[in-house]
Design a protein around this motif. Structure first.
Motif, PDB file in Angstrom:
ATOM      1  N   GLN A 296       0.066 120.715  35.882  1.00 46.72           N
ATOM      2  CA  GLN A 296      -0.338 120.313  34.527  1.00 46.72           C
ATOM      3  C   GLN A 296      -1.429 121.236  33.995  1.00 46.72           C
ATOM      4  O   GLN A 296      -1.389 121.670  32.853  1.00 46.72           O
TER       5      GLN A 296
ATOM      6  N   THR B 273       2.711 112.727  37.162  1.00 48.76           N
ATOM      7  CA  THR B 273       2.175 113.763  38.045  1.00 48.76           C
ATOM      8  C   THR B 273       2.195 113.292  39.499  1.00 48.76           C
ATOM      9  O   THR B 273       2.531 114.066  40.414  1.00 48.76           O
TER      10      THR B 273
ATOM     11  N   ASP C 229       5.205 120.580  35.514  1.00 48.74           N
ATOM     12  CA  ASP C 229       4.388 119.453  35.056  1.00 48.74           C
ATOM     13  C   ASP C 229       3.730 119.810  33.724  1.00 48.74           C
ATOM     14  O   ASP C 229       2.799 120.599  33.689  1.00 48.74           O
ATOM     15  N   GLU C 230       4.229 119.242  32.657  1.00 44.75           N
ATOM     16  CA  GLU C 230       3.726 119.471  31.298  1.00 44.75           C
ATOM     17  C   GLU C 230       3.521 120.951  30.993  1.00 44.75           C
ATOM     18  O   GLU C 230       2.406 121.403  30.733  1.00 44.75           O
TER      19      GLU C 230
HETATM   20 MG   LIG Z   1       0.154 114.116  34.510  1.00 46.03          MG
END
Ligand SMILES: [Mg+2]
Ligand SMILES: Nc1ncnc2c1ncn2[C@@H]1O[C@H](COP(=O)(O)OP(=O)(O)O)[C@@H](O)[C@H]1O
Lengths: 256, 316
Positions: free
Chosen positions: A85, A43, A171-172
């Motif tokens: 995320q 991240t 992000d994810e």
């Molecule tokens: Mg992360």
């Protein structure tokens, strides 16, 4: 020429070195995945690329321009979009309302006091396009705070798509999702990647997603670049096996 | 958003504001009170443009209200004996101060921003109080009055006819509120609401947060200055005690009590506040305590203020 060029980038938080001297090139049209255990610095890496904070050292070039010191909104203007995320949307607005803000910003209308008829039509048409692309047409008027995790993620991705980015940073995208939602979001990512020939960089924990989607994978561990290669190369890499993927059985199971 | 509901709210509000001089006395009010409500409502709505629709709290708006009041009064008293010129100077003074102060504090966020606004509010009050020769210090600015407006073919008797002055303020109120409503209905207003809803997402959609918040702040201070000028004209006097920093708090209370997420909420808040003040202050010197209790009750039972919707949604 690479679309994104990252040269010896590091980020320190006090004594902690979250990202340590990482270099990487992303080619146009590529879907690049970054994997690594929790706290590996993935991240943080995204935050530096998208301008959330600057690197402690190193340079980032995008489309031939050094963007290391640019603000997030300047990077957006140059064709960079990202998701987070933890999904970042406007929870109290409905789906179309969320997309409208993104579309109006992308069209350069964000400072305008009002829109004329042609501009309104342009915005409405673009919202419809994105609703269709994101499979969100039926929930256009639902408040996004009440949507499922997966649909919220789809809204966030479509808001990023509204910016007509040259690169999309995810992000994810499947974080905290069940099997069906994970499958849906993977399909959505594959669709925007293929249909729009979009360059995508994604961080993901779910190995199924990564090994399904990625052209190339980069492995981060403790802030440093551990390995880089095609999914096959990564799956067979001894360093990766030892340092990150652990027991062979795990990878076999998760990637299946 | 809530198109139809908004539409009805608008009709009801305007019906009341346009007719109130003719029936307010029957329910214990009087014209001056109605006029004060309109003026404070404008200030509270201006504050709420920033607070409710941009998500930025200012605790220093009394400074801009005060600059509008002093600017108007001092211009009419010493420079040009014209109501419109006075108001224009008042608004301009507040706007320029808003631009400068806004630029100085815009990088701060949340409570730090609010604290910086308090500091500037105090600074202005201090200056007004100490700069005796110009501001009259604690005595305020008296010995002047609002002037009739000469249109050539006729004269609008603003001074001698309070009813005419009421409709004059209502016209200015309509223009200012109309401008805010128009903005909030368009892309710029939506950008502000995006910042309020999720600053991080707004920034990563390419919205320049500082610039947008600054513009919102300046609009808010300009209209607050207009309201201040209107109050000075109503009283034909500027009382520094009315412009102390607690007015900043009062404006916040009006906005929050009425419902800061609703466009007309601060108007309702201002009406309730001024009416309670009127009723309570003749009975008890502790009227502020009672208004405080009402405020707490409102916030407890309507977390979004009286005109707030969706009582349940929690947002952090
Ligand atoms: Mg992360
Ligand atoms: N803003 C920050 N301030 C201080 N430490 C941070 C910050 N962001 C991340 N870190 C630290 O940097 C390391 C890497 O975090 P992160 O990039 O979030 O990892 P990942 O996304 O790979 O799980 C962690 O030890 C984390 O605690």
């Amino acid at each position: 020429m690479s679309l994104l060029q990252i040269d010896h980038v590091s980020r320190h938080f006090g004594k902690l070195i979250a990202v340590n001297d990482v270099s990487l090139n992303v080619e146009p049209g590529e879907l690049r995945a970054i994997i690594g255990p929790n706290g590996a610095g993935k991240t943080t890496f995204f935050n530096m690329i998208s301008g959330f904070f600057p690197p402690t050292s190193g340079t980032i070039s995008f489309d031939g321009e050094n963007i290391t010191k640019l603000t997030p909104e300047q990077r957006v203007a140059r064709g960079m979009a990202r998701t987070f995320q933890i999904t970042e949307i406007f929870p109290e607005l409905n789906v179309a309302g969320n997309l409208r803000i993104a579309v109006e910003s992308a069209a350069g209308f964000r400072m305008k006091p009002w829109l004329n008829g042609a501009e309104k039509k342009l915005v409405a048409d673009r919202i419809d396009e994105l609703l269709t692309l994101g499979n969100l047409t039926t929930s256009a008027h639902d408040e996004v705070g009440a949507l499922s995790h997966g649909d919220q993620r789809a809204v966030e991705i479509m808001m990023a798509m509204a910016l007509r980015p040259k690169i999309l940073l995810l992000d994810e995208p499947a974080a905290g999702m069940g099997d069906q939602e994970t499958y849906d979001v993977s399909r959505l990512i594959r669709r925007v990647h293929r249909e729009q020939k979009l360059t995508i960089m994604l961080v993901e924990h779910d190995m199924r997603v990564v090994f399904n989607l990625a052209d190339r994978i980069m492995v981060l561990a403790e802030g440093a670049l551990l390995a880089e290669g095609t999914p096959d190369e990564i799956a067979q890499s001894d360093v990766v096996q030892q340092a990150y993927l652990g027991k062979e059985a795990d990878l076999g199971k998760e990637a299946a | 958003m809530n198109g139809l509901k908004q539409h009805y709210a608008k009709i009801i509000v305007w019906a009341i504001l346009l007719t109130i001089p003719y029936w307010f006395t029957y329910i214990g009010g009087y014209l001056g009170l109605a006029n004060e409500i309109v003026i404070y409502a404008l200030a509270a709505m201006a504050l709420n443009f920033l607070l409710g629709f941009t998500g930025v709290l200012s605790f220093g708006h009394a400074a801009f209200f005060g600059l509008g009041a002093y600017g108007t009064a001092l211009t009419i008293k010493f420079l040009v004996p014209s109501t419109l010129v006075g108001l224009a100077v008042g608004v301009l003074t507040a706007t320029v101060a808003g631009m400068v102060i806004g630029a100085l504090i815009i990088k701060r966020r949340g409570v730090y921003f609010a604290m910086a606004t308090i500091a500037f509010g105090q600074l202005f009050f201090f200056i007004a109080n100490r700069w005796n020769s110009v501001t009259g210090g604690d005595d305020g600015v008296g010995n002047w009055h609002r002037m009739p407006i000469n249109l050539g073919f006729t004269t609008i008797p603003l001074f001698h006819n309070s009813l005419v002055y009421y409709y004059f303020t209502l016209l200015l109120f309509a223009l200012a509120v109309g401008a805010m409503g128009l903005l909030l209905d368009g892309p710029f207003g939506r950008s502000l609401m995006a910042i309020r809803e999720n600053e991080r997402r707004a920034r990563f959609l390419g919205i320049n947060i500082e610039l947008h918040v600054w513009i919102s702040f300046v609009i808010s201070t300009a209209i607050c200055g207009l309201a201040g000028g209107m109050l000075a004209l109503l009283d034909n006097f500027v009382n520094p005690r009315d412009l102390r920093f607690d007015l900043s708090g009062v404006l916040v209370v009006m906005a929050v009590m009425g419902g800061m997420r609703s466009f007309w909420g601060p108007l309702l808040g201002a009406a309730i506040f001024q009416w309670l003040r009127e009723v309570l202050s003749s009975h008890t010197p502790n009227w502020q305590t009672y208004i405080g209790i009402v405020f707490v009750l409102v916030v407890l039972f309507f977390r979004r203020g009286i005109l707030g919707f969706k009582l349940s949604t929690v947002k952090s």
